[in-house]
Structures are given as C-alpha cells and as structure tokens.
Design an enzyme around this catalytic site. Sequence first.
Site, PDB file in Angstrom:
ATOM      1  N   GLU A   1       3.393   1.938  -1.671  1.00  0.00           N
ATOM      2  CA  GLU A   1       3.834   2.273  -3.024  1.00  0.00           C
ATOM      3  C   GLU A   1       2.699   2.697  -3.955  1.00  0.00           C
ATOM      4  O   GLU A   1       2.946   3.164  -5.071  1.00  0.00           O
ATOM      5  CB  GLU A   1       4.583   1.083  -3.639  1.00  0.00           C
ATOM      6  CG  GLU A   1       5.895   0.754  -2.971  1.00  0.00           C
ATOM      7  CD  GLU A   1       5.755  -0.022  -1.653  1.00  0.00           C
ATOM      8  OE1 GLU A   1       6.671   0.091  -0.819  1.00  0.00           O
ATOM      9  OE2 GLU A   1       4.735  -0.721  -1.458  1.00  0.00           O
TER      10      GLU A   1
ATOM     11  N   HIS B   1       3.211   0.843  12.687  1.00  0.00           N
ATOM     12  CA  HIS B   1       3.421   0.813  11.237  1.00  0.00           C
ATOM     13  C   HIS B   1       2.090   0.900  10.485  1.00  0.00           C
ATOM     14  O   HIS B   1       1.995   1.565   9.456  1.00  0.00           O
ATOM     15  CB  HIS B   1       4.174  -0.470  10.858  1.00  0.00           C
ATOM     16  CG  HIS B   1       4.519  -0.569   9.416  1.00  0.00           C
ATOM     17  ND1 HIS B   1       5.468   0.222   8.819  1.00  0.00           N
ATOM     18  CD2 HIS B   1       4.035  -1.371   8.443  1.00  0.00           C
ATOM     19  CE1 HIS B   1       5.562  -0.084   7.546  1.00  0.00           C
ATOM     20  NE2 HIS B   1       4.701  -1.052   7.282  1.00  0.00           N
TER      21      HIS B   1
ATOM     22  N   THR C   1       2.537  -3.008  15.970  1.00  0.00           N
ATOM     23  CA  THR C   1       3.310  -1.764  15.975  1.00  0.00           C
ATOM     24  C   THR C   1       2.501  -0.633  15.346  1.00  0.00           C
ATOM     25  O   THR C   1       1.423  -0.847  14.806  1.00  0.00           O
ATOM     26  CB  THR C   1       4.626  -1.933  15.178  1.00  0.00           C
ATOM     27  OG1 THR C   1       4.298  -2.111  13.797  1.00  0.00           O
ATOM     28  CG2 THR C   1       5.431  -3.120  15.690  1.00  0.00           C
TER      29      THR C   1
ATOM     30  N   ALA D   1       0.823  -1.213   0.000  1.00  0.00           N
ATOM     31  CA  ALA D   1       0.000   0.000   0.000  1.00  0.00           C
ATOM     32  C   ALA D   1       0.858   1.264   0.000  1.00  0.00           C
ATOM     33  O   ALA D   1       0.470   2.285  -0.569  1.00  0.00           O
ATOM     34  CB  ALA D   1      -0.941   0.000   1.206  1.00  0.00           C
TER      35      ALA D   1
END
Length: 154
Positions: free
Chosen positions: A58, A88, A86, A56
């Site tokens: 990119e 992220h 996390t 996602a």
Amino acid sequence: MTHYEGDLRPTTARFAIIASRWNARITDVLVAGARQSLAGNGIGEDAIDVIRVPGAWEIPIAANRVAQSGQHGAIIALGCVIRGDTRHYEHVADLCAEGLMSVQLQTGVPVLNGVLAVERVEDAEARAGGSHGNKGEECALAALELVNLMELLP
C-alpha cells in the site's frame, strides 16, 4: 562547467514518512530513525508528516497521493518484506519498488525507498538500528539532500 550537489542544510520543505504497520517491530525503528535524522538536521516536527499504511503493498498508492498534493519536498517510504515460503515476497518487494520509482519519475517529488526486502528477520534487525545501521536514518538524510538538490537544479 557547473557542478550541482545537494547538502544537509535545513529547508522549509515538508517531509512525508510513509511506513507500513506490517512488521511494526522493524518499521517503528525505521520511522524513529528517520524522524531523528530530520530533527537532527534542523527539520521541525511540524514539517514532518507520518503516514501509516497496512503493508508495503500500500505504500506506493499513498506516496502517489502525497506527491500529487504538492505539499511535500520528499517522501520517505519505509517498510519490511521478509521472504517466506511463497513467491508473494517477490511480488510485494519488486512491485513496491517499481511503484515508488514510478511515483517519483511521474511527479518530480523524490521518493526514498527504505522498504527492506530481506531473507530473515535478523537481516531486517541489522538494518533497523543493528550492525548495518538504520535505513530510516539513511533515507531521511538522502531525502534532505535531494530536496536541497532539487532547489538548485535548473
């Protein structure tokens, strides 16, 4: 008063589907749904380009390149980000959405955000042909409607 509203009439515009390979079990279903929706509304396979990117994160850069080319009436962005342990997840989901919005506002090419940001795999499955429908299909229909609307607007 003039009223403008797009519809699902077939158009001569090309459509780009940009999809992540990450979580392919989900994104492949989203891509199939988008292609099916476009085809079901008179858009030929030769007017649909499918572009696969790693994840996602990119999608916005590929969308920007596609939009700047001027060859597509709309871009359908499809991906799946599942919350992990996390932060992220927040970075990827939020910045992907922000990037896609930026692309459409800067280029004038509609970019439909079908990047799922979900808590669990089951939530993604529900939105990829499950109990909540197929978000790829929904984004394709919205893309078709927006292409028609953009042709109508002054």
